[in-house]
Design an enzyme around this catalytic site. Structure first.
Site, PDB file in Angstrom:
ATOM      1  N   LYS A   1     -29.605  27.316  17.550  1.00 43.27           N
ATOM      2  CA  LYS A   1     -29.698  28.655  18.150  1.00 43.27           C
ATOM      3  C   LYS A   1     -31.076  28.939  18.736  1.00 43.27           C
ATOM      4  O   LYS A   1     -31.200  29.692  19.696  1.00 43.27           O
ATOM      5  CB  LYS A   1     -29.337  29.730  17.113  1.00 43.27           C
ATOM      6  CG  LYS A   1     -27.968  29.527  16.447  1.00 43.27           C
ATOM      7  CD  LYS A   1     -26.833  29.445  17.429  1.00 43.27           C
ATOM      8  CE  LYS A   1     -25.587  28.856  16.802  1.00 43.27           C
ATOM      9  NZ  LYS A   1     -24.538  28.510  17.736  1.00 43.27           N
TER      10      LYS A   1
ATOM     11  N   GLU B   1     -34.905  38.495  15.139  1.00 40.07           N
ATOM     12  CA  GLU B   1     -34.582  39.298  16.321  1.00 40.07           C
ATOM     13  C   GLU B   1     -34.663  40.778  15.987  1.00 40.07           C
ATOM     14  O   GLU B   1     -34.389  41.179  14.856  1.00 40.07           O
ATOM     15  CB  GLU B   1     -33.124  39.034  16.759  1.00 40.07           C
ATOM     16  CG  GLU B   1     -32.871  37.710  17.411  1.00 40.07           C
ATOM     17  CD  GLU B   1     -31.398  37.547  17.831  1.00 40.07           C
ATOM     18  OE1 GLU B   1     -31.100  36.575  18.498  1.00 40.07           O
ATOM     19  OE2 GLU B   1     -30.566  38.424  17.477  1.00 40.07           O
TER      20      GLU B   1
ATOM     21  N   HIS C   1     -17.325  39.099  10.018  1.00 40.31           N
ATOM     22  CA  HIS C   1     -17.451  38.100  11.078  1.00 40.31           C
ATOM     23  C   HIS C   1     -16.155  37.349  11.348  1.00 40.31           C
ATOM     24  O   HIS C   1     -16.156  36.290  11.962  1.00 40.31           O
ATOM     25  CB  HIS C   1     -18.613  37.141  10.799  1.00 40.31           C
ATOM     26  CG  HIS C   1     -19.882  37.875  10.499  1.00 40.31           C
ATOM     27  ND1 HIS C   1     -20.426  38.771  11.392  1.00 40.31           N
ATOM     28  CD2 HIS C   1     -20.676  37.921   9.404  1.00 40.31           C
ATOM     29  CE1 HIS C   1     -21.509  39.315  10.853  1.00 40.31           C
ATOM     30  NE2 HIS C   1     -21.679  38.828   9.648  1.00 40.31           N
TER      31      HIS C   1
ATOM     32  N   ARG D   1     -16.169  25.331  22.802  1.00 40.10           N
ATOM     33  CA  ARG D   1     -14.798  24.927  22.464  1.00 40.10           C
ATOM     34  C   ARG D   1     -13.810  25.934  23.057  1.00 40.10           C
ATOM     35  O   ARG D   1     -14.217  26.976  23.552  1.00 40.10           O
ATOM     36  CB  ARG D   1     -14.635  24.939  20.947  1.00 40.10           C
ATOM     37  CG  ARG D   1     -14.916  26.331  20.381  1.00 40.10           C
ATOM     38  CD  ARG D   1     -14.439  26.539  18.966  1.00 40.10           C
ATOM     39  NE  ARG D   1     -14.473  27.955  18.634  1.00 40.10           N
ATOM     40  CZ  ARG D   1     -15.519  28.598  18.139  1.00 40.10           C
ATOM     41  NH1 ARG D   1     -16.649  27.960  17.920  1.00 40.10           N
ATOM     42  NH2 ARG D   1     -15.460  29.888  17.880  1.00 40.10           N
TER      43      ARG D   1
END
Ligand code: MV4
Length: 503
Positions: free
Chosen positions: A116, A200, A235, A292
């Site tokens: 990431k 972040e 999530h 994907r």
């Protein structure tokens, strides 16, 4: 030319991929574990190869077994579906080294997007906005603490190797920073074997909006607009729709261009998804790229008319995209509900077991991507999603009403499912108005979940008593035809409808 595809997956996505193969005249090979001997993907395929015992670590995740199955069946290509080996760069590389076609992106693209922090810096260089935060890998606690102080709370600590919320911590106050850093890093270490993190600025109440892209081997890249995926729990996405209720023509064009730039910057090939966080002022930030085919791809197919699996196969064969950007437009509205073998009123506890009866919805604008049937036993080894119910409508309202009636038609006996729970979501005013964000489920707890168990038991007892009384008092007509059919189906569909028991 691809003549035979091995599908390195199971369940609904394996069947979904085989359907497109069959329409293209391509033969299919299923692989299966012990628990999946009777799975529909095995029955649907032209050939099937047993690859091991039930745990996925001994079957669907063993690269050598998949390659061997491809070899002995003379397959030309491998489609990984989603999950399992789909975002494993080593697998993509191995498949190609063995002289087979991997229906997916280059290993290098997977690697760049999988890290990431590397993805953040590549996006910045490509002019794709990322959430303000750190640029370097943070590998020690002191540096993490410094970064949090300089960015200023609230912040998110995220694992470099993460994604999907694992190893992620929200820090509201500087005083909690140290313990959050430590727990994020140890969770990341345990999950990924890598405890490096980045920090972040926290975006409060964001929307999760993702763009579908397609890229061929000739440098052509298009986007197929957005999917709104904000309705999720821990999530796990629950409901997705397209177009997003908050999207504007102009924002779509801009974000679509950024999604294409993101794909181009990692030399992407195939179908991919660029995820963004969008705040209440419609500022958007790159989150991650999924390299994907995604679970929720059908809603894009219903509004654009593009079969994404066919495009994946054509791209992998080296053909040019069959669509230019100007060929892509959104017609109407599509919604997907994920149907799980879970009990929403019991903390979404998985409910594996035998499906005794099943009736799936049908009719205009309804698509069910599933793999279970009456007599099938849902194994406890894998994800408990049993199908995706997808509806299309000319308008958002029509798609919602169609979803609601389809959920009412959907009947599964033998296991607990999320069907009724999803029906409640379709009726919540904030959803109907399209005014929701990633906090939707927690903000509507009262409307979505049952009262405490004690209440429920009392009501159940009252119903059972009423039913026994009713059965004792009503002799069914001699011809066996009755306007009151007390089949278990109606019992289930009318659960909670006291009128039925009182008449
Ligand atoms: C965030 C965020 C707010 N600010 N990052 C959750 C999953 C992972 N892919 C990223 N996630 C988030 N990252 C910043 N800087 C809020 C979330 C988030 C979220 C994102 C998408 C969909 C649902 C979510 C639920 C909670 C938190």
């Amino acid at each position: 030319m691809i003549k035979k595809v091995l599908i390195a997956n199971r369940g609904e996505i394996a069947v979904r991929i085989m359907r497109s193969c069959r329409e293209m005249g391509i033969a299919t090979v299923a692989v299966f574990s012990d628990a999946d001997r009777k799975s529909l993907h095995v029955r649907y395929a032209d050939e099937a190869v047993h690859i091991g015992s039930s745990p996925s670590t001994e079957s669907y995740l063993v690269m050598e077994k998949i390659i061997h199955a491809a070899r002995i069946t003379g397959s030309d290509a491998i489609h990984p579906g989603y999950g399992f080996l789909s975002e494993n760069a080593g697998f993509a590389r191995l498949v190609r080294k063995e002289g087979l076609i991997f229906i997916g992106p280059p290993a290098e693209s997977i690697l760049k997007m999988g890290d990431k922090i590397s993805a953040r810096s590549i996006m910045t260089a490509a002019g794709v906005p990322v959430v303000p935060g750190t640029k370097e890998k943070i590998t020690d606690t002191g540096a993490a603490l410094e970064a949090i102080k300089s960015i200023g709370c609230p912040v998110m600590i995220k694992a470099s190797a993460g994604g999907g919320g694992k190893g992620m911590r929200l820090v509201l106050n500087e005083s909690d920073a140290l313990s959050s850093i430590n727990s994020a890093r140890s969770e990341a270490k345990a999950a990924f074997g890598d405890d490096s993190v980045y920090i972040e600025k926290y975006i409060s109440s964001p929307h999760h909006i993702e763009f579908q892209i397609l890229a061929d081997k000739h440098g052509n890249i298009i986007h197929l607009c957005e999917r709104e995926c904000s309705i999720q729990r821990r999530h796990q996405k629950i409901v997705e729709e397209t177009p997003s209720p908050i999207m504007t023509e102009e924002l779509r064009r801009e974000m679509g261009e950024k999604a294409i730039a993101a794909a181009r910057s990692v030399n992407y090939e195939g179908a991919g998804t660029v995820e963004f966080l969008v705040d209440d002022k419609l500022n958007y930030y790159f989150l991650e790229m999924n390299t994907r085919l995604q679970v929720e791809h059908p809603i894009t197919e219903l509004v654009t008319g593009v079969d994404l699996v066919k495009e994946q196969i054509m791209i992998a064969s080296g053909e040019k995209l069959s669509y230019a950007q100007s060929d892509i437009s959104q017609d109407g509205h599509a919604i997907e509900c994920r149907i799980y073998a879970e009990d929403p009123d019991n903390n979404f506890m998985p409910s594996p077991g035998l499906i005794r009866k099943i009736a799936e919805p049908m009719g205009f604008g309804v698509r069910v991507d599933g793999y279970v049937y009456a007599g099938y036993e849902i194994p406890l080894y894998y994800d408990p999603m049993i199908s995706k119910l997808v509806t299309w409508g000319k308008t958002r309202n029509e798609a919602i009403n169609r979803m609601h009636r389809s959920l009412k038609e959907y009947y599964v006996m033998g296991i607990k499912t999320s069907i009724d729970f999803l029906g409640k979501i379709m009726k919540i005013p904030a959803f109907v108005k399209g005014k929701y964000d990633t906090h939707f489920i927690e903000s509507h707890h009262e409307l979505l979940f049952d009262r405490p168990d004690a209440d429920r038991e009392t009501e159940d007892l009252a119903m059972i008593a009423a039913l026994i009384e009713h059965l004792e008092n009503s002799g069914l007509p001699k011809n066996g035809v009755s306007h009151m059919n007390l089949s278990s189906w109606k019992m289930q569909k009318r659960k909670g409808n006291m009128k039925f028991f009182r008449q």
